[in-house]
Design an enzyme around this catalytic site. Structure first.
Site, PDB file in Angstrom:
ATOM      1  N   GLU A   1       4.708  18.032  -7.163  1.00  0.00           N
ATOM      2  CA  GLU A   1       5.000  19.609  -5.917  1.00  0.00           C
ATOM      3  C   GLU A   1       6.433  20.536  -5.509  1.00  0.00           C
ATOM      4  OE1 GLU A   1       0.838  19.678  -4.150  1.00  0.00           O
ATOM      5  OE2 GLU A   1       1.755  17.460  -3.471  1.00  0.00           O
TER       6      GLU A   1
ATOM      7  N   GLU B   1      -3.528  12.359  -7.428  1.00  0.00           N
ATOM      8  CA  GLU B   1      -3.606  12.888  -5.971  1.00  0.00           C
ATOM      9  C   GLU B   1      -5.704  12.148  -5.878  1.00  0.00           C
ATOM     10  OE1 GLU B   1      -0.432  15.593  -5.286  1.00  0.00           O
ATOM     11  OE2 GLU B   1      -2.172  14.538  -7.148  1.00  0.00           O
TER      12      GLU B   1
HETATM   13  N1  T1G Z   1       3.770   5.512  -1.866  1.00  0.00           N
HETATM   14  C1  T1G Z   1       4.157   4.510  -1.421  1.00  0.00           C
HETATM   15  N2  T1G Z   1       4.472   3.594  -1.883  1.00  0.00           N
HETATM   16  C2  T1G Z   1       4.083   3.757  -3.309  1.00  0.00           C
HETATM   17  C3  T1G Z   1       3.617   4.697  -3.935  1.00  0.00           C
HETATM   18  C4  T1G Z   1       3.833   6.191  -3.460  1.00  0.00           C
HETATM   19  N3  T1G Z   1       3.441   7.428  -4.063  1.00  0.00           N
HETATM   20  N4  T1G Z   1       4.020   4.172  -5.225  1.00  0.00           N
HETATM   21  C5  T1G Z   1       4.354   3.116  -5.480  1.00  0.00           C
HETATM   22  N5  T1G Z   1       4.375   2.990  -4.362  1.00  0.00           N
HETATM   23  C6  T1G Z   1       4.672   1.267  -4.333  1.00  0.00           C
HETATM   24  C7  T1G Z   1       3.359   0.175  -4.913  1.00  0.00           C
HETATM   25  O1  T1G Z   1       2.381  -0.281  -3.903  1.00  0.00           O
HETATM   26  C8  T1G Z   1       4.375  -1.022  -5.098  1.00  0.00           C
HETATM   27  O2  T1G Z   1       4.925  -1.730  -4.294  1.00  0.00           O
HETATM   28  C9  T1G Z   1       6.173  -0.359  -6.240  1.00  0.00           C
HETATM   29  O3  T1G Z   1       6.143   1.182  -4.981  1.00  0.00           O
HETATM   30  C10 T1G Z   1       5.911  -0.403  -7.551  1.00  0.00           C
HETATM   31  O4  T1G Z   1       4.915   0.489  -7.793  1.00  0.00           O
HETATM   32  C11 T1G Z   1       1.775  15.989  -0.685  1.00  0.00           C
HETATM   33  C12 T1G Z   1      -0.281  13.353  -0.593  1.00  0.00           C
HETATM   34  C13 T1G Z   1       5.280   5.943  -9.329  1.00  0.00           C
HETATM   35  C14 T1G Z   1       4.188   4.971 -11.754  1.00  0.00           C
HETATM   36  O5  T1G Z   1      -0.613   8.204  -6.849  1.00  0.00           O
HETATM   37  O6  T1G Z   1       1.080   5.631 -10.062  1.00  0.00           O
HETATM   38  O7  T1G Z   1       1.814  12.394  -3.250  1.00  0.00           O
HETATM   39  O8  T1G Z   1       3.656  -4.272  -5.063  1.00  0.00           O
HETATM   40  O9  T1G Z   1       4.026  -1.485  -9.103  1.00  0.00           O
HETATM   41  O10 T1G Z   1       4.034   0.220 -12.344  1.00  0.00           O
HETATM   42  O11 T1G Z   1       0.354  16.088  -2.815  1.00  0.00           O
HETATM   43  O12 T1G Z   1       3.388   3.550  -9.233  1.00  0.00           O
HETATM   44  O13 T1G Z   1       6.397  -3.781  -4.842  1.00  0.00           O
HETATM   45  O14 T1G Z   1       5.246  -3.460  -2.933  1.00  0.00           O
HETATM   46  O15 T1G Z   1       2.388   0.900  -9.320  1.00  0.00           O
HETATM   47  O16 T1G Z   1       5.888   0.841 -11.886  1.00  0.00           O
HETATM   48  C15 T1G Z   1       0.548  10.743  -5.587  1.00  0.00           C
HETATM   49  C16 T1G Z   1       1.322   6.201  -6.775  1.00  0.00           C
HETATM   50  C17 T1G Z   1       1.009  10.451  -4.277  1.00  0.00           C
HETATM   51  C18 T1G Z   1       1.683   8.129  -7.746  1.00  0.00           C
HETATM   52  C19 T1G Z   1       5.506   3.477 -11.083  1.00  0.00           C
HETATM   53  N6  T1G Z   1       1.551   9.397  -6.569  1.00  0.00           N
HETATM   54  N7  T1G Z   1       2.205   5.403  -8.109  1.00  0.00           N
HETATM   55  O17 T1G Z   1       4.612   2.612 -11.406  1.00  0.00           O
HETATM   56  O18 T1G Z   1       5.325   0.393 -10.647  1.00  0.00           O
HETATM   57  S1  T1G Z   1      -0.039  11.156  -3.178  1.00  0.00           S
HETATM   58  C20 T1G Z   1       0.713   8.733  -6.428  1.00  0.00           C
HETATM   59  C21 T1G Z   1       1.779   5.042  -9.186  1.00  0.00           C
HETATM   60  C22 T1G Z   1       0.926  12.831  -2.982  1.00  0.00           C
HETATM   61  C23 T1G Z   1       0.956  15.140  -2.318  1.00  0.00           C
HETATM   62  C24 T1G Z   1       0.180  14.065  -2.384  1.00  0.00           C
HETATM   63  C25 T1G Z   1       3.048   4.131  -9.557  1.00  0.00           C
HETATM   64  C26 T1G Z   1       4.856   4.186 -10.408  1.00  0.00           C
HETATM   65  P1  T1G Z   1       5.082  -3.057  -4.672  1.00  0.00           P
HETATM   66  P2  T1G Z   1       3.689   0.222  -8.884  1.00  0.00           P
HETATM   67  P3  T1G Z   1       4.825   1.296 -11.516  1.00  0.00           P
END
Ligand code: T1G
Length: 650
Positions: free
Chosen positions: A106, A126
């Site tokens: 976004e 999301e």
């Molecule tokens: N926020 C906080 N922590 C996050 C995070 C996030 N968005 N994404 C990952 N982590 C942490 C995860 O818990 C782990 O922590 C570490 O990062 C590595 O993650 C307004 C509301 C980006 C593809 O849904 O899909 O935006 O265990 O092991 O395999 O519209 O993480 O090490 O302590 O998964 O390299 C939308 C979620 C949010 C993406 C990386 N975004 N993340 O994969 O590492 S909602 C998502 C992923 C939003 C807006 C809305 C994957 C990754 P720890 P990992 P990875």
């Protein structure tokens, strides 16, 4: 200065803003605050012609900070920040160096231009978290690439890579080589161009009623009861038909409502539980052994599924059976698995053939001598399994890992007397093993640390969710299953209709209830376990299921169990025979509210879960919930029995 989550540097007339907020450059509060300061700051700086915004490391931005979602939203909110960037008087260039997910995508959509690296990927995942994009994704994306291309990204987890982004005119250019330098150079060139209209103000064509009707039906089906996908579609449609302003406020209101929902809380809980599952704290720093050649003993349902999972992950596999006929059956079954995968577009026919080409088949165990790992998946009988391990411990290399896929038997009894336990481990897959995500890892007391680490590493390679389980009857999952089924049967004995129990569990989100599930799996499995226990002199009361099995009713495979089945059919039909057989053993019929049925069964599961934790059989409530969600079909949107119990939601 160095731990600032947003870095600013100048490259000539271009200001380079880098989001550097490990681990995934999430748009946490501090990032939003700093970016909001920077917009007017750079606006006022006459020496700045344009701004290049990028992410540190291999990611652009992994999204909003999900850890903030259990708390009330804090200003500055993302929509406000994005509107300031979109309306800036100088061009902002999103230099998308990798994943731009959720709020990260976004943010890029609010910039005036997007420059992409070959590794760039745009996604709005999301709905995985039970929410919808909350900062303009459902409004800006369709206005930039059209509704047809935007919908799969917004409501169906599709992603757009760098090349496709250029084709869709989402990105102004693909930058190869030194990405940031190339992006800055491109920005310097384009900075003098008249600013493009803000994406939110661009017109968008309505694809018409037919499109929306078809999309609603498709997404309703794939959502399987989850609320977010249809809400995302509705936000997209409303914006197209009522305009971006109404679309943006509807999107935000819907996002905030879903963000506060139980379903979203459950999905967040599982998001973090799944991520911590693959990292066992006790194995930090322990190097797993390298597994290139894996052996599978037994070409039955489990053996074929395990071999397929290993082949899908790129390993070379030796599949062993006791005779040529059984081996031929296993080959046919495996070919059917890959044909089905190709049909579901998991890979091409050729890729399926390439994977099967890495399969070697053998009669007997001698050809397993060169394997790094051997997984035994033969009939669930102690002596049969011991015969296999007796031979394996002779023919296999001393450093080969020998694993059993037993689902009930104490692995110590299976390998006792076959040399040091260091190389033995339980790897409990779930049927169909090439599909089910759960892998229970059951170390023996002396299993070596690097053997345990190899189990977790294998899970990662097979894209499975690993859960360490201690040794007890049924480990974590089958032990809770036994309690769940026992409680369900107890309700039937008290007069509750088992079809009503199944209906309640289906409405709760299970694909099927406990009685339909038993008919599918076969009532004779748990009957034989009870009979074996009775044979060992244990006092195991007669179960209602035993009455049915003794009458020849083992489930779908005998045309009837709890329900009747038409030949070749899987649809459960009420059974007069079952009613007659069970009548003497069950109480007068009584109606129970479905919510009470659910509450009672989940409480039983959570109670057993607490015992399992006390005994150290599981490492955390999260581990138990991962077992239930990834191995036993517990509805993801509900989090798990331990999650619900902790929230007093049952
Ligand atoms: N926020 C906080 N922590 C996050 C995070 C996030 N968005 N994404 C990952 N982590 C942490 C995860 O818990 C782990 O922590 C570490 O990062 C590595 O993650 C307004 C509301 C980006 C593809 O849904 O899909 O935006 O265990 O092991 O395999 O519209 O993480 O090490 O302590 O998964 O390299 C939308 C979620 C949010 C993406 C990386 N975004 N993340 O994969 O590492 S909602 C998502 C992923 C939003 C807006 C809305 C994957 C990754 P720890 P990992 P990875």
């Amino acid at each position: 200065m160095s731990d600032m989550p947003v870095k600013l540097e100048r490259r000539g007339a271009i200001a380079v803003v880098t989001i550097d907020n490990p681990p995934v450059n999430a748009l946490g509060l501090a990032v939003r605050q700093r970016l909001l300061e920077l917009v007017p700051e750079l606006e006022a700086d006459g020496s700045v012609a344009g701004v290049v915004l990028t992410g540190a490391g291999s990611l652009f931005v992994g999204g909003a900070d999900i850890t903030e979602f259990d708390h009330p939203p804090q200003a500055p909110h993302l929509p406000e920040l994005l509107e300031r960037i979109e309306c800036a008087g100088k061009p902002w260039f999103a230099a998308v160096n990798g994943m731009a997910l959720g709020g990260g995508a976004e943010l890029a959509l609010a910039c005036h231009y997007r420059l992409v690296s070959p590794k760039a990927r745009f996604g709005l995942p999301e709905i995985n978290l039970g929410i919808i994009p909350g900062a303009g994704g459902t409004q800006r994306l369709p206005r930039l690439i059209g509704v047809e291309a935007a919908l799969p990204v917004i409501a169906e987890k599709a992603q757009i890579d760098g090349q496709r982004a250029v084709e869709l005119h989402l990105a102004a250019g693909l930058v190869e080589g030194d990405f940031l330098a190339g992006a800055i150079a491109a920005a310097a060139e384009m900075a003098t161009l008249p600013l493009p209209s803000p994406a939110a103000e661009l017109p968008v064509a309505d694809p018409g009623e037919g499109f929306w009707t078809e999309a609603t039906a498709r997404i309703h089906k794939s959502a399987k009861g989850a609320k977010a996908p249809l809400a995302a579609l509705e936000s997209l449609r409303l914006g197209v038909q009522k305009g971006a302003m109404e679309g943006l406020s509807f999107e935000r209101e819907t996002f905030l409502r879903l963000r506060a929902s139980d379903e979203a809380a459950a999905l967040r809980y599982l998001f973090f539980a799944e991520r911590s599952a693959s990292r066992s704290s006790s194995l930090r720093g322990v190097e797993p052994r390298r597994i290139n050649l894996a052996g599978v003993v037994g070409g039955g349902t489990m053996g074929v599924g395990i071999a397929a999972a290993l082949l899908n992950a790129g390993l070379t596999v030796v599949l062993s059976e006791r005779d040529a006929a059984s081996l031929e059956r296993a080959r046919t079954a495996l070919e059917a698995v890959f044909a089905a995968q190709a049909k579901r577009k998991m890979h091409s026919d050729q890729e399926g053939r390439d994977r099967l080409a890495r399969l070697k088949r053998t009669v007997g165990l001698d050809e397993l001598a060169g394997c790094d790992l051997v997984i035994e998946a033969v009939f669930e009988d102690l002596n049969v399994k011991r015969d296999v391990f007796a031979r394996l411990s002779q023919v296999c290399r001393a450093d080969a890992i020998l694993a059993t896929n037993t689902s009930y038997i104490d692995p110590r009894l299976i390998v006792e007397g076959f040399g040091s336990q260091e190389r033995f481990i339980g790897l409990h897959f779930f049927s169909p093993a090439q599909v089910m995500k759960l892998l229970e890892i059951i170390p023996l007391p002396q299993t070596a640390a690097d053997v345990k680490a190899t189990g977790f590493d294998l899970a990662k390679r097979l894209a499975k969710v690993p859960v360490r389980a201690g040794i007890c009857e049924g480990f974590i999952g089958n032990r809770i299953l036994k309690r769940y089924r026992g409680e369900a049967e107890q309700m039937v004995a008290e007069g509750v209709d088992f079809a009503a129990i199944d209906a309640a569990l289906r409405d709760f989100g299970y694909a099927m209830g406990p009685f339909e599930m038993q008919d599918l799996a076969g009532l004779d499995i748990s009957f034989m376990n009870r009979e074996a226990a009775r044979g060992r002199g244990e006092n195991v009361p007669e179960a209602l299921g035993d009455i049915l099995v003794r009458a020849g009713r083992k489930g779908q495979k005998t045309g009837g169990g709890w329900y009747d089945y038409e030949p070749g059919e899987r649809k459960p039909q009420p059974s007069a025979a079952t009613a007659r057989l069970l009548a003497p053993s069950i109480g007068a019929p009584k109606q129970v509210d479905p919510g009470k049925i659910i509450g009672r069964l989940i409480k039983a599961m959570a109670d057993e879960g607490r015992k399992i934790l006390e005994e150290g059989i599981a490492d955390s409530p999260e581990a138990i919930d991962l077992v239930e969600v990834h191995g036993y079909g517990f509805p993801r949107g509900k989090g798990g029995p331990m999650f619900l119990s902790a929230r007093n939601a049952i």
